[in-house]
Design an enzyme around this catalytic site. Sequence first.
Site, mmCIF file in Angstrom:
data_model
loop_
_atom_site.group_PDB
_atom_site.id
_atom_site.type_symbol
_atom_site.label_atom_id
_atom_site.label_comp_id
_atom_site.label_asym_id
_atom_site.label_seq_id
_atom_site.Cartn_x
_atom_site.Cartn_y
_atom_site.Cartn_z
ATOM 1 N N HIS A 1 0.640 -1.260 0.029
ATOM 2 C CA HIS A 1 0.046 0.023 -0.041
ATOM 3 C C HIS A 1 0.874 1.118 0.055
ATOM 4 O O HIS A 1 0.354 2.298 0.648
ATOM 5 C CB HIS A 1 -1.031 -0.045 1.168
ATOM 6 C CG HIS A 1 -1.634 -1.158 1.503
ATOM 7 N ND1 HIS A 1 -1.123 -2.309 2.248
ATOM 8 C CD2 HIS A 1 -2.848 -1.809 0.866
ATOM 9 C CE1 HIS A 1 -2.117 -3.279 1.925
ATOM 10 N NE2 HIS A 1 -3.065 -3.099 1.352
ATOM 11 N N CYS A 2 2.084 1.306 -0.658
ATOM 12 C CA CYS A 2 2.813 2.610 -0.659
ATOM 13 C C CYS A 2 3.016 2.996 0.713
ATOM 14 O O CYS A 2 3.493 3.999 0.984
ATOM 15 C CB CYS A 2 2.358 3.575 -1.445
ATOM 16 S SG CYS A 2 1.758 3.130 -3.059
#
Length: 375
Positions: A330-331
């Site tokens: 998710h970055c």
Amino acid sequence: MIYLDSAATTLQKPPAVARAMARAVNHLATPGRGGHAPAMAAAETAFACRRAAAELFQLENPEQVVFTFNATHGLNIAIRSLLEPGDAVVISGYEHNAVTRPLRALGAEVRVAEAPLFDREAQLAAFERQLDGDVKAVLCTHVSNVFGFVLPVEEIAALCRARGIPFVLDASQSAGCLPVRMGELGAAFIAMPGHKGLYGPQGTGLLLCGAETKPLLQGGTGSASALQDMPEFLPDRLEAGTHNMPGIAGLLEGLRYVRAQGTERILAHERRLLRPAGETLARIPGITVFQAEEPAAQAGVLSFRIDGMDCEAAGEALGRRGIAVRAGLHCAPLAHRSAGTLETGTVRVSVSAFNTQQELRRLIRAAAELAEYRK
């Protein structure tokens, strides 16, 4: 398709958003680029959007509301405005790459206030330990984009005010569902996207400015054209080039929707969906759920894992069943490191005002099928 990926983008918008964007394409020119009707209508729409944001986030001056492409754009402006290479900065252990990558590129001395997941008291204490005389700024997410952890940003901001340290809030997951009050926080900057909890289109964002700024881009502003430096005044100082008027028109309607619904009502709806869903998922053998014991410590986002199943594979399997989630890191690898999920990642479920209990029940049944299949 059951859409449960609003932490990335709220795909379901109020109908007025699309109508405003369509009208803007044919009726709005660019603010400050003429005295004709399309340019003046664009200026009026842009100011109405600034004013709506100022009212929602409690700024006295709408001109302190700067349009950006997204939260990442705004965070880069904030970082470049406050810090020089080698400066010490404190961040939480739940920051997005939108914070950590610009800090690394700048060459800042990054100190991480590490704390266990969902432990707000420990998180506050971790920041307090880090705030010595060398710290030039504090950057903190309001809500973890991976786990929905609501950090104690009001208390962290108070620590910064007491020490005279600029505070920057990443409101990417909180704007539109939690109170974000510029005046109460005394923040130097607050950055947020338009395409998440504000229900606007992609390619829009807002930067609320309470400190001196440095332009990230240079160019035309439609004002002070004889100058070869960027204007000193906001918002022009930070808004080089042509405005995204269809996006701004859509964002204005998104802001109006949030204001009409009320952030408390939106948050309550999201928690009514995710709280029981998390409790039910946790009772299914083979599923690990990351849920706060205290409901107030979590908002809008829920992560889980299916034992023995790769999270990316689980996300794809849910997609084939007509359920859109996000899986992986998710970055935000720092958040996963803090929670002990860096090696596995998680499956993330995130909701909006448009989701229903029936949709969450469908998710639970599908996740249970996958867990049973992995036995």
